[in-house]
Structure formats: C-alpha cells, structure tokens
Design an enzyme around this catalytic site. Structure first.
Site, PDB file in Angstrom:
ATOM      1  N   LYS A 180      38.259  15.111 -60.077  1.00 59.76           N
ATOM      2  CA  LYS A 180      39.560  14.423 -60.151  1.00 59.76           C
ATOM      3  C   LYS A 180      40.583  15.407 -59.588  1.00 59.76           C
ATOM      4  CE  LYS A 180      43.101  13.559 -62.028  1.00 59.76           C
ATOM      5  NZ  LYS A 180      44.397  13.815 -61.347  1.00 59.76           N
ATOM      6  N   GLU A 256      40.692  27.282 -66.861  1.00 61.18           N
ATOM      7  CA  GLU A 256      41.521  28.290 -66.191  1.00 61.18           C
ATOM      8  C   GLU A 256      42.950  27.763 -66.273  1.00 61.18           C
ATOM      9  OE1 GLU A 256      39.694  28.810 -62.330  1.00 61.18           O
ATOM     10  OE2 GLU A 256      37.982  29.829 -63.206  1.00 61.18           O
ATOM     11  N   CYS A 290      48.646  30.755 -60.003  1.00 58.56           N
ATOM     12  CA  CYS A 290      48.601  31.076 -61.441  1.00 58.56           C
ATOM     13  C   CYS A 290      48.699  32.578 -61.671  1.00 58.56           C
ATOM     14  CB  CYS A 290      47.317  30.537 -62.049  1.00 58.56           C
ATOM     15  SG  CYS A 290      45.847  31.236 -61.273  1.00 58.56           S
ATOM     16  N   GLU A 392      55.894  29.984 -68.749  1.00 65.06           N
ATOM     17  CA  GLU A 392      55.469  29.912 -67.344  1.00 65.06           C
ATOM     18  C   GLU A 392      56.403  28.964 -66.591  1.00 65.06           C
ATOM     19  OE1 GLU A 392      51.975  27.581 -66.185  1.00 65.06           O
ATOM     20  OE2 GLU A 392      51.290  29.309 -65.034  1.00 65.06           O
TER      21      GLU A 392
HETATM   22  P1  NAD Z   1      48.310  20.001 -64.869  1.00 68.67           P
HETATM   23  O1  NAD Z   1      47.712  20.532 -66.113  1.00 68.67           O
HETATM   24  O2  NAD Z   1      49.539  19.188 -64.962  1.00 68.67           O
HETATM   25  O3  NAD Z   1      47.254  19.071 -64.092  1.00 68.67           O
HETATM   26  C1  NAD Z   1      45.978  19.546 -63.715  1.00 68.67           C
HETATM   27  C2  NAD Z   1      45.036  18.362 -63.576  1.00 68.67           C
HETATM   28  O4  NAD Z   1      44.795  17.785 -64.858  1.00 68.67           O
HETATM   29  C3  NAD Z   1      45.572  17.234 -62.696  1.00 68.67           C
HETATM   30  O5  NAD Z   1      44.518  16.743 -61.891  1.00 68.67           O
HETATM   31  C4  NAD Z   1      46.015  16.196 -63.718  1.00 68.67           C
HETATM   32  O6  NAD Z   1      46.019  14.883 -63.218  1.00 68.67           O
HETATM   33  C5  NAD Z   1      44.957  16.374 -64.790  1.00 68.67           C
HETATM   34  N1  NAD Z   1      45.331  15.922 -66.125  1.00 68.67           N
HETATM   35  C6  NAD Z   1      46.562  15.946 -66.696  1.00 68.67           C
HETATM   36  N2  NAD Z   1      46.496  15.471 -67.955  1.00 68.67           N
HETATM   37  C7  NAD Z   1      45.196  15.134 -68.191  1.00 68.67           C
HETATM   38  C8  NAD Z   1      44.508  14.579 -69.307  1.00 68.67           C
HETATM   39  N3  NAD Z   1      45.136  14.280 -70.457  1.00 68.67           N
HETATM   40  N4  NAD Z   1      43.167  14.359 -69.201  1.00 68.67           N
HETATM   41  C9  NAD Z   1      42.527  14.665 -68.060  1.00 68.67           C
HETATM   42  N5  NAD Z   1      43.126  15.183 -66.955  1.00 68.67           N
HETATM   43  C10 NAD Z   1      44.452  15.423 -67.031  1.00 68.67           C
HETATM   44  O7  NAD Z   1      48.508  21.266 -63.918  1.00 68.67           O
HETATM   45  P2  NAD Z   1      49.201  21.314 -62.484  1.00 68.67           P
HETATM   46  O8  NAD Z   1      50.666  21.099 -62.665  1.00 68.67           O
HETATM   47  O9  NAD Z   1      48.439  20.449 -61.552  1.00 68.67           O
HETATM   48  O10 NAD Z   1      48.926  22.848 -62.040  1.00 68.67           O
HETATM   49  C11 NAD Z   1      49.757  23.918 -62.388  1.00 68.67           C
HETATM   50  C12 NAD Z   1      49.208  24.645 -63.599  1.00 68.67           C
HETATM   51  O11 NAD Z   1      47.890  25.080 -63.334  1.00 68.67           O
HETATM   52  C13 NAD Z   1      49.973  25.914 -63.955  1.00 68.67           C
HETATM   53  O12 NAD Z   1      50.095  26.010 -65.351  1.00 68.67           O
HETATM   54  C14 NAD Z   1      49.066  27.032 -63.448  1.00 68.67           C
HETATM   55  O13 NAD Z   1      49.211  28.269 -64.085  1.00 68.67           O
HETATM   56  C15 NAD Z   1      47.731  26.444 -63.708  1.00 68.67           C
HETATM   57  N6  NAD Z   1      46.711  27.071 -62.861  1.00 68.67           N
HETATM   58  C16 NAD Z   1      45.849  27.966 -63.441  1.00 68.67           C
HETATM   59  C17 NAD Z   1      44.883  28.602 -62.661  1.00 68.67           C
HETATM   60  C18 NAD Z   1      43.928  29.621 -63.231  1.00 68.67           C
HETATM   61  O14 NAD Z   1      42.987  29.991 -62.524  1.00 68.67           O
HETATM   62  N7  NAD Z   1      44.118  30.095 -64.443  1.00 68.67           N
HETATM   63  C19 NAD Z   1      44.810  28.299 -61.303  1.00 68.67           C
HETATM   64  C20 NAD Z   1      45.704  27.386 -60.756  1.00 68.67           C
HETATM   65  C21 NAD Z   1      46.659  26.762 -61.550  1.00 68.67           C
HETATM   66  O1  6OD Z   2      40.552  33.145 -56.321  1.00 68.45           O
HETATM   67  C1  6OD Z   2      40.068  32.369 -57.144  1.00 68.45           C
HETATM   68  O2  6OD Z   2      38.858  32.135 -57.201  1.00 68.45           O
HETATM   69  C2  6OD Z   2      40.939  31.706 -58.115  1.00 68.45           C
HETATM   70  N1  6OD Z   2      40.330  30.971 -59.051  1.00 68.45           N
HETATM   71  C3  6OD Z   2      42.278  31.808 -57.985  1.00 68.45           C
HETATM   72  C4  6OD Z   2      43.202  31.184 -58.827  1.00 68.45           C
HETATM   73  C5  6OD Z   2      44.487  31.051 -58.430  1.00 68.45           C
HETATM   74  C6  6OD Z   2      45.444  30.373 -59.224  1.00 68.45           C
HETATM   75  O3  6OD Z   2      46.348  29.685 -58.780  1.00 68.45           O
END
Ligand code: NAD
Ligand code: 6OD
Length: 488
Positions: A180, A256, A290, A392
């Site tokens: 998704k 993550e 992130c 964040e």
């Molecule tokens: P988000 O949590 O809003 O959405 C992520 C995904 O989850 C989307 O596909 C969304 O449609 C889906 N989703 C939302 N609610 C859901 C539910 N109740 N059930 C199932 N699926 C659901 O995140 P975003 O705004 O797309 O991304 C930004 C966030 O992601 C930031 O907090 C960032 O730090 C984090 N992030 C973390 C990492 C990591 O590796 N730790 C990497 C990239 C982004």
């Molecule tokens: O480099 C990667 O494999 C990884 N998971 C990066 C995450 C970035 C977050 O936005």
C-alpha cells in the site's frame, strides 16, 4: 499504465477499484494533476491477499532461493532499463530535485533487490548434535521458511527506495507481498508491477493496492487476517494504530517510524566537512528524510560561527524546476504538509525563538506559486520543552543550542521520546566512539550522515520503531525459524 491513470496491480493485472472512484495525485511543485488513482476497496484488498496466498502455495513457494534470486536480479535490471521513467515518475510525485532522485532514490530501488537476492543465497542456520538416553544421539537443525503474505505500508518521502527496501528482502526470503504505497506517491510502486511481469515474477507475488489509511486500503490491508506480518514505515502515531490492528491474529510487525534527530558538534571537528554534512543532514530532501537532523547541539566556542555558516548554506539553496541541475531544494510533499510545518514555524516564534533565517513561504514565479514551497529555517533561543524542539516537524528546519561539555550534550540528545539517528562531529575518534555508545539511537554517524551499508541493522530505538531491517536482520523478520530434531 499511463501517466494519467494509476490502477491497482493484483495477481499480475492492472485493475480499477470496485468502489468506482479515483483520487487525485498532484505535483507538489505546482499543484498540477499527475494522475487519477483508482482507490482499492476491501474487495480489491481481499483479492490481492488471496492472489498473494495462491502464489505462495504455488509457483513462488516452489522456487529455490537461487531461482528467486535470479528473478530478483531481473527486476533490478528492469528498474535500471527503465531508469528515466522511474526517475520522471518519482520527481513528478515528490518534486525532489533530479540530483537526489537520480543518485539516491532510483539506484537504491534497484540495489534493494540485488543486495537481498545475493544475501539470501548465503544465509545459514544452526544445527546441534545431542546425546539421547539410549546412546543413539540426535541432531537438531533449524530451517527458515517464509513468513507468508506480507503487508508493506509505505510513506511518501522516498517512495521507491523505502518500498523496495521491504519488498526486496520479503521476496528474496520467499514471501509474497501486498503493497500500500502512500496516497501522495502512488506511481513508482505501480510502474514496478510492469517490471515484475516483464521479469517473469509469477502473478500474485507482488500486488499493489491504492488508497488512504483509516477506513481505506491501508486499514483494510492491516485488518485482513490473511496477512501474516506487517512491515510499516511512517509516523509513530500511525504505527501505534497499525499495532492495534496487528494484534488481531497476533501478527508480527516491523516498524520504521518518526524521529527528532540530534547532532552533536564538538569544537575540534573539521569545520568545513561538518558544515557540508550538516547542510545535508538538516535540509536534504527539503527536510523530509526520517534521518534528518532537527536538533543541533554545538559546543559553545564555535556556536556563533556554526549558526552563521549554516545560515549561509540555508540561504544558498536553489528552488525551481526539479529537472534543472541547478535546483538543490524541492518543495514539501503537499499543501497539507506545508500547513503542518508552517504551524511549527509559528509555534517556534510564539515560544520566543530567534529566527536566524527563513520562517515563511518563498515567492515563487509563475505556476510554482501554486506549489508547496517553504523556506529553510533555523532557530535559536528555544527552551528544550518547546514543541519545535520536541516534536517531529519533517521539514527543512532545525533549532541550534550551545552546550558546554560532553555529558550535557549527551543528556540533551537523549532527552527525547524518539531514538532514530544521531550524528557526532569531532576529530577525536575516541570521543566519537564514547559518545556514540551513550546516545540512544538506532544509528549513530560519526563525521558523516546517511552513509549506508545495506547489510547493517537499520531501525529506531524508543518511539522511532520496532525491530531492525537490513542485511540478515531483514531476512530474520521475513522468515520464521523452525527446528527439526532427528533421532539418529
Ligand atoms: P503516515 O504514517 O501518515 O503514512 C504512512 C502510510 O501509512 C501511508 O501509506 C498511509 O496511507 C498509511 N496509513 C495511515 N494510517 C493507516 C492506518 N490506520 N492503517 C493502515 N495504514 C495507514 O506517514 P507519512 O506522512 O506518509 O510519512 C512521514 C513519516 O514517516 C514521518 O514521521 C517519518 O519520520 C516517517 N518515516 C520513517 C522512516 C524510518 O525509516 N524510520 C522512513 C521514512 C519516513
Ligand atoms: O536507507 C534506508 O534503507 C532507509 N530505510 C532510509 C530511511 C530513510 C527515511 O526517510
């Protein structure tokens, strides 16, 4: 697939949703329409999970690891062969500069298949001989089986990279997947369906359903008990919701999540190298990685010099056409996300911040005025309890604060509910190592930022995630170990 219509990809075929509705995918650079996306209802999600289970029991499950690996190399080759299409699609969806997408997002999309295809051929399991009362002896050996059908829920910031980071190892380990993608960036996951078919991946192994989170494709997927495990990248609060859904049927999760990453800058660092690194750590991808730094702690003797130098970097970014090599900063992903980031810009000022640079929306020419552009922003003078320091933001901004000694720097860094990434800048590697061992983060960089060997563990401490992916750690999540004891 055309650029205008994006469909779900289920059982090897592109299909519309039974809901009979589409949603708009808009370009963050100017608000123009990139695509109309067919939203999947629970019927399509069920069909995707059923197709994935069928493929698991059928052609995919029957393949040896070596044969899966060969096919996954073909997938990587397919991404390389259609590099320009993936690049254009990712840039249209995210607005990120070509220099980033061409050097990070798309190459990593291919590498994520190659690395895990190679790794899975070399993964060993344990075996123990043991005594038995009758003296015959027995041997125990563990073997790995795929976990089953994996739900892969993705964010929008590095769409192809973060999706393939999970799909690559999941498929290498013999699972099938239902992806998704984020509703903001649906295109490259869909394009990958064509690559999968061309590479000869059997129908049902890779499926894509489009839609939103709650009460839409995301929630339908995570609630579907035909799913054996859920791997998710996104916000911590979303992770907590998904965890509730995963509890039904006791499904495993790998998360993550968010971060509020600190950098600790000591006066003895190589200043020029550090400032180059920090400009990336704070502002890369318009602050939407992130791992970006939003809290900067600087040893007092170089505090003013640091703030001046980072200000110069912030003011030196070029905004504009993402395809223009001169462009170094794109927009935020959407107007909605910009509203969120601007609300923190406001909160910082209300809490008494000194705005060193930025703080608002830049004037952009022509159609770009409709995009979600924002100024890179630096603050000083905030209390550590201020929202802009604790929460964040996920934008191109940071708060900078001086410290006087190592213990204080570490205490400031660790005073956060998050624990994703830290960077430490010092020419004293003993200190770098000592401090790195005391900071609470899944990954700590010393004198660098976002340097990745894909075989290493990746994930967050505290509220930044659950579990580790990367190298064998991914294969551990995507497989289950079973023990067999044979009396000799
Ligand atoms: P988000 O949590 O809003 O959405 C992520 C995904 O989850 C989307 O596909 C969304 O449609 C889906 N989703 C939302 N609610 C859901 C539910 N109740 N059930 C199932 N699926 C659901 O995140 P975003 O705004 O797309 O991304 C930004 C966030 O992601 C930031 O907090 C960032 O730090 C984090 N992030 C973390 C990492 C990591 O590796 N730790 C990497 C990239 C982004
Ligand atoms: O480099 C990667 O494999 C990884 N998971 C990066 C995450 C970035 C977050 O936005």
């Amino acid at each position: 697939m055309t650029n205008q219509i994006v469909q779900n990809f289920i059982d090897g075929r592109f299909t519309e949703g039974s809901l009979g509705r589409t949603f708009e995918d808009r370009a963050p650079v100017d608000g123009s329409l990139v695509a109309l996306v067919h939203e999947a209802g629970s019927d399509e999600v069920d069909a995707a999970v059923t197709a994935a289970r069928r493929a698991l029991a059928g052609p995919w499950g029957a393949l040896a690891a070596e044969d899966r690996a060969k096919l996954l190399h073909k997938v990587a080759d397919g991404i390389d062969a259609r590099f320009d299409e993936f690049l254009a699609a990712e840039i249209a969806d995210t607005g990120k500069p070509r220099s980033i997408a061409a050097h990070i997002d798309i190459p990593r999309g291919a590498a994520n298949f190659r690395v895990f295809a190679d790794l899975v051929k070399n993964i060993a399991t344990e075996s123990f001989g043991m005594a038995t009362p009758d003296g015959a002896g027995a041997v125990n050996y563990a073997h790995r089986i795929p976990k089953g059908v994996i739900a892969v829920i993705c964010p929008w910031n590095l769409p192809l990279l973060l999706m393939t980071w999970k799909v690559g190892p999941a498929l290498a380990a013999g699972n099938t997947v239902v992806v998704k993608p984020s509703e903001e960036t649906p295109v490259t996951a869909t394009l990958l369906g064509e690559v999968m078919n061309d590479a000869g991946i059997p129908p049902g192994v890779y499926n894509v359903v489009h839609g939103f989170g709650p009460n839409s494709a995301g929630e339908h997927l995570t609630r579907n008990t035909g799913i054996d495990a859920i791997t998710f990248t996104g916000e911590t609060v979303t992770g907590a919701e998904i965890m509730k859904q995963a509890a039904v049927g006791l499904r495993d999760v790998s998360f993550e999540c968010g971060g509020k990453n600190p950098a600790l800058i000591f006066a003895d660092c190589d200043f020029d190298e550090m400032i180059e690194g920090m400009a990336r750590a704070v502002f890369a991808n318009c602050g939407q990685v992130c791992l970006n730094t939003e809290r900067v702690y600087v040893e007092r003797s170089i505090f003013d010099r640091f703030v001046d130098a980072l200000k110069d970097k912030a003011e030196g970014f070029q905004r504009g056409d993402p395809m223009d090599p001169a462009t170094t900063m794109g927009p935020l992903i959407s107007q909605e996300h910009r509203d969120k980031v601007l609300s923190y810009y406001g909160k910082a000022v209300d809490a008494g911040a000194e705005v060193i640079t930025g703080g608002g929306v830049p004037d952009m020419p022509g159609g770009y005025a409709e995009g979600s552009w924002i100024e890179p922003t630096i603050w000083t003078g905030l209390d550590e309890s201020a929202a802009a320091v604790r929460e964040e933001i996920f934008g191109p901004c940071c708060h900078v604060r001086p410290f006087d000694d190592e213990d204080e720097a570490i205490a400031l860094a660790n005073d956060s509910p998050y624990g994703l990434a830290t960077s430490i800048w010092t020419s004293d590697l003993s200190r770098g190592n000592r401090v790195a061992q005391r900071v609470e983060a899944g990954i700590t960089w010393v004198n660098c930022w976002f340097l990745r060997d894909l075989r290493t563990p990746f994930g967050g401490s505290k509220q930044s995630g659950i579990g580790r992916e990367g190298g064998v750690h991914s294969l551990e999540f995507y497989t289950e170990l079973r023990n067999i004891c044979v009396k000799l």
